[in-house]
Scaffold this motif. Sequence first.
Motif, PDB file in Angstrom:
ATOM      1  N   ALA A  24      -2.553  23.680  -0.366  1.00  0.00           N
ATOM      2  CA  ALA A  24      -3.944  23.634   0.085  1.00  0.00           C
ATOM      3  C   ALA A  24      -4.594  22.296  -0.273  1.00  0.00           C
ATOM      4  O   ALA A  24      -4.166  21.619  -1.209  1.00  0.00           O
ATOM      5  CB  ALA A  24      -4.730  24.769  -0.571  1.00  0.00           C
ATOM      6  N   VAL A  25      -5.631  21.941   0.467  1.00  0.00           N
ATOM      7  CA  VAL A  25      -6.494  20.821   0.069  1.00  0.00           C
ATOM      8  C   VAL A  25      -7.677  21.432  -0.698  1.00  0.00           C
ATOM      9  O   VAL A  25      -7.978  22.615  -0.525  1.00  0.00           O
ATOM     10  CB  VAL A  25      -7.017  20.015   1.279  1.00  0.00           C
ATOM     11  CG1 VAL A  25      -5.906  19.209   1.919  1.00  0.00           C
ATOM     12  CG2 VAL A  25      -7.699  20.902   2.309  1.00  0.00           C
ATOM     13  N   PRO A  26      -8.332  20.643  -1.568  1.00  0.00           N
ATOM     14  CA  PRO A  26      -9.460  21.202  -2.322  1.00  0.00           C
ATOM     15  C   PRO A  26     -10.621  21.604  -1.413  1.00  0.00           C
ATOM     16  O   PRO A  26     -10.801  21.030  -0.336  1.00  0.00           O
ATOM     17  CB  PRO A  26      -9.889  20.063  -3.258  1.00  0.00           C
ATOM     18  CG  PRO A  26      -9.017  18.910  -2.998  1.00  0.00           C
ATOM     19  CD  PRO A  26      -8.045  19.250  -1.910  1.00  0.00           C
ATOM     20  N   LEU A  27     -11.359  22.602  -1.869  1.00  0.00           N
ATOM     21  CA  LEU A  27     -12.532  23.068  -1.140  1.00  0.00           C
ATOM     22  C   LEU A  27     -13.761  22.649  -1.951  1.00  0.00           C
ATOM     23  O   LEU A  27     -13.845  22.924  -3.148  1.00  0.00           O
ATOM     24  CB  LEU A  27     -12.470  24.589  -1.026  1.00  0.00           C
ATOM     25  CG  LEU A  27     -13.596  25.277  -0.278  1.00  0.00           C
ATOM     26  CD1 LEU A  27     -13.550  24.929   1.202  1.00  0.00           C
ATOM     27  CD2 LEU A  27     -13.502  26.792  -0.458  1.00  0.00           C
TER      28      LEU A  27
ATOM     29  N   LEU B   5      -7.661  13.872   7.548  1.00  0.00           N
ATOM     30  CA  LEU B   5      -7.970  15.063   8.346  1.00  0.00           C
ATOM     31  C   LEU B   5      -9.182  14.874   9.256  1.00  0.00           C
ATOM     32  O   LEU B   5      -9.238  15.448  10.337  1.00  0.00           O
ATOM     33  CB  LEU B   5      -8.162  16.271   7.428  1.00  0.00           C
ATOM     34  CG  LEU B   5      -6.910  16.644   6.618  1.00  0.00           C
ATOM     35  CD1 LEU B   5      -7.188  17.889   5.780  1.00  0.00           C
ATOM     36  CD2 LEU B   5      -5.701  16.869   7.519  1.00  0.00           C
ATOM     37  N   ALA B   6     -10.157  14.052   8.829  1.00  0.00           N
ATOM     38  CA  ALA B   6     -11.343  13.853   9.670  1.00  0.00           C
ATOM     39  C   ALA B   6     -10.986  13.109  10.963  1.00  0.00           C
ATOM     40  O   ALA B   6     -11.774  13.059  11.889  1.00  0.00           O
ATOM     41  CB  ALA B   6     -12.431  13.110   8.907  1.00  0.00           C
ATOM     42  N   GLU B   7      -9.778  12.538  11.004  1.00  0.00           N
ATOM     43  CA  GLU B   7      -9.329  11.863  12.225  1.00  0.00           C
ATOM     44  C   GLU B   7      -8.443  12.780  13.059  1.00  0.00           C
ATOM     45  O   GLU B   7      -7.858  12.359  14.058  1.00  0.00           O
ATOM     46  CB  GLU B   7      -8.572  10.577  11.861  1.00  0.00           C
ATOM     47  CG  GLU B   7      -9.488   9.558  11.207  1.00  0.00           C
ATOM     48  CD  GLU B   7      -8.747   8.308  10.728  1.00  0.00           C
ATOM     49  OE1 GLU B   7      -7.527   8.195  10.956  1.00  0.00           O
ATOM     50  OE2 GLU B   7      -9.408   7.464  10.111  1.00  0.00           O
ATOM     51  N   GLY B   8      -8.320  14.021  12.598  1.00  0.00           N
ATOM     52  CA  GLY B   8      -7.471  14.978  13.302  1.00  0.00           C
ATOM     53  C   GLY B   8      -8.246  15.763  14.340  1.00  0.00           C
ATOM     54  O   GLY B   8      -9.244  15.286  14.880  1.00  0.00           O
ATOM     55  N   TYR B   9      -7.780  16.976  14.599  1.00  0.00           N
ATOM     56  CA  TYR B   9      -8.327  17.785  15.690  1.00  0.00           C
ATOM     57  C   TYR B   9      -8.810  19.110  15.143  1.00  0.00           C
ATOM     58  O   TYR B   9      -8.105  19.765  14.379  1.00  0.00           O
ATOM     59  CB  TYR B   9      -7.249  18.014  16.746  1.00  0.00           C
ATOM     60  CG  TYR B   9      -6.453  16.765  17.010  1.00  0.00           C
ATOM     61  CD1 TYR B   9      -6.959  15.768  17.843  1.00  0.00           C
ATOM     62  CD2 TYR B   9      -5.236  16.561  16.362  1.00  0.00           C
ATOM     63  CE1 TYR B   9      -6.250  14.595  18.031  1.00  0.00           C
ATOM     64  CE2 TYR B   9      -4.520  15.384  16.547  1.00  0.00           C
ATOM     65  CZ  TYR B   9      -5.033  14.405  17.385  1.00  0.00           C
ATOM     66  OH  TYR B   9      -4.342  13.241  17.555  1.00  0.00           O
ATOM     67  N   LEU B  10     -10.022  19.483  15.574  1.00  0.00           N
ATOM     68  CA  LEU B  10     -10.596  20.747  15.131  1.00  0.00           C
ATOM     69  C   LEU B  10     -10.349  21.802  16.194  1.00  0.00           C
ATOM     70  O   LEU B  10     -10.626  21.598  17.371  1.00  0.00           O
ATOM     71  CB  LEU B  10     -12.100  20.553  14.895  1.00  0.00           C
ATOM     72  CG  LEU B  10     -12.864  21.737  14.330  1.00  0.00           C
ATOM     73  CD1 LEU B  10     -12.327  22.115  12.956  1.00  0.00           C
ATOM     74  CD2 LEU B  10     -14.355  21.393  14.238  1.00  0.00           C
ATOM     75  N   GLU B  11      -9.805  22.926  15.743  1.00  0.00           N
ATOM     76  CA  GLU B  11      -9.475  24.024  16.666  1.00  0.00           C
ATOM     77  C   GLU B  11      -9.960  25.290  15.981  1.00  0.00           C
ATOM     78  O   GLU B  11      -9.343  25.735  15.009  1.00  0.00           O
ATOM     79  CB  GLU B  11      -7.948  24.021  16.849  1.00  0.00           C
ATOM     80  CG  GLU B  11      -7.411  25.044  17.808  1.00  0.00           C
ATOM     81  CD  GLU B  11      -7.625  24.641  19.252  1.00  0.00           C
ATOM     82  OE1 GLU B  11      -7.290  23.509  19.615  1.00  0.00           O
ATOM     83  OE2 GLU B  11      -8.149  25.488  20.002  1.00  0.00           O
ATOM     84  N   GLY B  12     -11.087  25.841  16.433  1.00  0.00           N
ATOM     85  CA  GLY B  12     -11.637  27.015  15.752  1.00  0.00           C
ATOM     86  C   GLY B  12     -12.000  26.654  14.324  1.00  0.00           C
ATOM     87  O   GLY B  12     -12.769  25.719  14.092  1.00  0.00           O
ATOM     88  N   GLU B  13     -11.401  27.372  13.369  1.00  0.00           N
ATOM     89  CA  GLU B  13     -11.679  27.090  11.950  1.00  0.00           C
ATOM     90  C   GLU B  13     -10.522  26.345  11.310  1.00  0.00           C
ATOM     91  O   GLU B  13     -10.359  26.361  10.085  1.00  0.00           O
ATOM     92  CB  GLU B  13     -11.942  28.402  11.202  1.00  0.00           C
ATOM     93  CG  GLU B  13     -13.224  29.073  11.663  1.00  0.00           C
ATOM     94  CD  GLU B  13     -13.615  30.270  10.829  1.00  0.00           C
ATOM     95  OE1 GLU B  13     -12.844  30.679   9.949  1.00  0.00           O
ATOM     96  OE2 GLU B  13     -14.716  30.809  11.059  1.00  0.00           O
ATOM     97  N   SER B  14      -9.693  25.700  12.114  1.00  0.00           N
ATOM     98  CA  SER B  14      -8.557  24.950  11.582  1.00  0.00           C
ATOM     99  C   SER B  14      -8.663  23.494  11.992  1.00  0.00           C
ATOM    100  O   SER B  14      -9.072  23.182  13.104  1.00  0.00           O
ATOM    101  CB  SER B  14      -7.235  25.494  12.133  1.00  0.00           C
ATOM    102  OG  SER B  14      -7.072  26.833  11.783  1.00  0.00           O
TER     103      SER B  14
ATOM    104  N   LYS C  87     -12.506  26.633   5.955  1.00  0.00           N
ATOM    105  CA  LYS C  87     -13.360  27.442   5.068  1.00  0.00           C
ATOM    106  C   LYS C  87     -12.708  27.727   3.731  1.00  0.00           C
ATOM    107  O   LYS C  87     -13.385  28.126   2.777  1.00  0.00           O
ATOM    108  CB  LYS C  87     -13.704  28.764   5.749  1.00  0.00           C
ATOM    109  CG  LYS C  87     -14.368  28.555   7.106  1.00  0.00           C
ATOM    110  CD  LYS C  87     -15.613  29.365   7.269  1.00  0.00           C
ATOM    111  CE  LYS C  87     -16.452  28.820   8.410  1.00  0.00           C
ATOM    112  NZ  LYS C  87     -17.442  29.696   8.907  1.00  0.00           N
ATOM    113  N   THR C  88     -11.384  27.549   3.656  1.00  0.00           N
ATOM    114  CA  THR C  88     -10.686  27.843   2.392  1.00  0.00           C
ATOM    115  C   THR C  88      -9.874  26.652   1.885  1.00  0.00           C
ATOM    116  O   THR C  88      -9.531  26.600   0.712  1.00  0.00           O
ATOM    117  CB  THR C  88      -9.706  29.025   2.573  1.00  0.00           C
ATOM    118  OG1 THR C  88      -8.703  28.637   3.536  1.00  0.00           O
ATOM    119  CG2 THR C  88     -10.420  30.268   3.055  1.00  0.00           C
ATOM    120  N   GLY C  89      -9.526  25.732   2.764  1.00  0.00           N
ATOM    121  CA  GLY C  89      -8.667  24.614   2.392  1.00  0.00           C
ATOM    122  C   GLY C  89      -7.189  24.967   2.453  1.00  0.00           C
ATOM    123  O   GLY C  89      -6.321  24.109   2.259  1.00  0.00           O
ATOM    124  N   ASP C  90      -6.863  26.231   2.737  1.00  0.00           N
ATOM    125  CA  ASP C  90      -5.461  26.659   2.740  1.00  0.00           C
ATOM    126  C   ASP C  90      -4.649  25.960   3.833  1.00  0.00           C
ATOM    127  O   ASP C  90      -5.135  25.751   4.940  1.00  0.00           O
ATOM    128  CB  ASP C  90      -5.362  28.171   2.970  1.00  0.00           C
ATOM    129  CG  ASP C  90      -5.842  28.964   1.771  1.00  0.00           C
ATOM    130  OD1 ASP C  90      -5.917  28.386   0.671  1.00  0.00           O
ATOM    131  OD2 ASP C  90      -6.152  30.159   1.943  1.00  0.00           O
TER     132      ASP C  90
END
Length: 104
Positions: free
Chosen positions: A86-89, A52-61, A74-77
Motif C-alpha cells: 500500500a501507499v500511505p494514506l 501516481l498523480a500523472e496516472g489515470y483515475l478510474e472510479g476510486e482507483s 480511499k485506503t491507499g491499498d
Amino acid sequence: MAQEYTKVARTDEVPPGGMKQVEIGGEVVALINVGGDICAIGGECTHAGGLLAEGYLEGESVECPLHGASFNVKTGDAETPPADEAVPLYQVKVEGSDILIARP
Ligand code: FES
C-alpha cells in the motif's frame, strides 16, 4: 497528540476527477478528487516509484503511469500488480478553499 495539518493546495486546483501532486515534509503526495471528495495518498508507486498523480483515475482507483499497478484512493491499498504494498494514506481537511493534509 493533535494531528498537524499543512495547507498544500486550493480546492480549485483539484476539480472533481482531477489529481495534483504536492509535497509535505519531503514526501510526495497525490491529491485526488473523487466526486467532490478530496483524498490524499502517497504519490509514489510502491513498485518502482511511478508518480501516481500523472496516472489515470478510474472510479476510486488510480493507475500508475509506468506499469499499470492500481491503488485505492480511499485506503491507499494496492489493488493490481505489479505493486503489492500500500501507499500511505493522509488525513485531509478542507477549510474554505484550502486543502490541508496531515501525515499518517
Ligand atoms: S512503478 Fe508503478 S507499476 Fe511500476
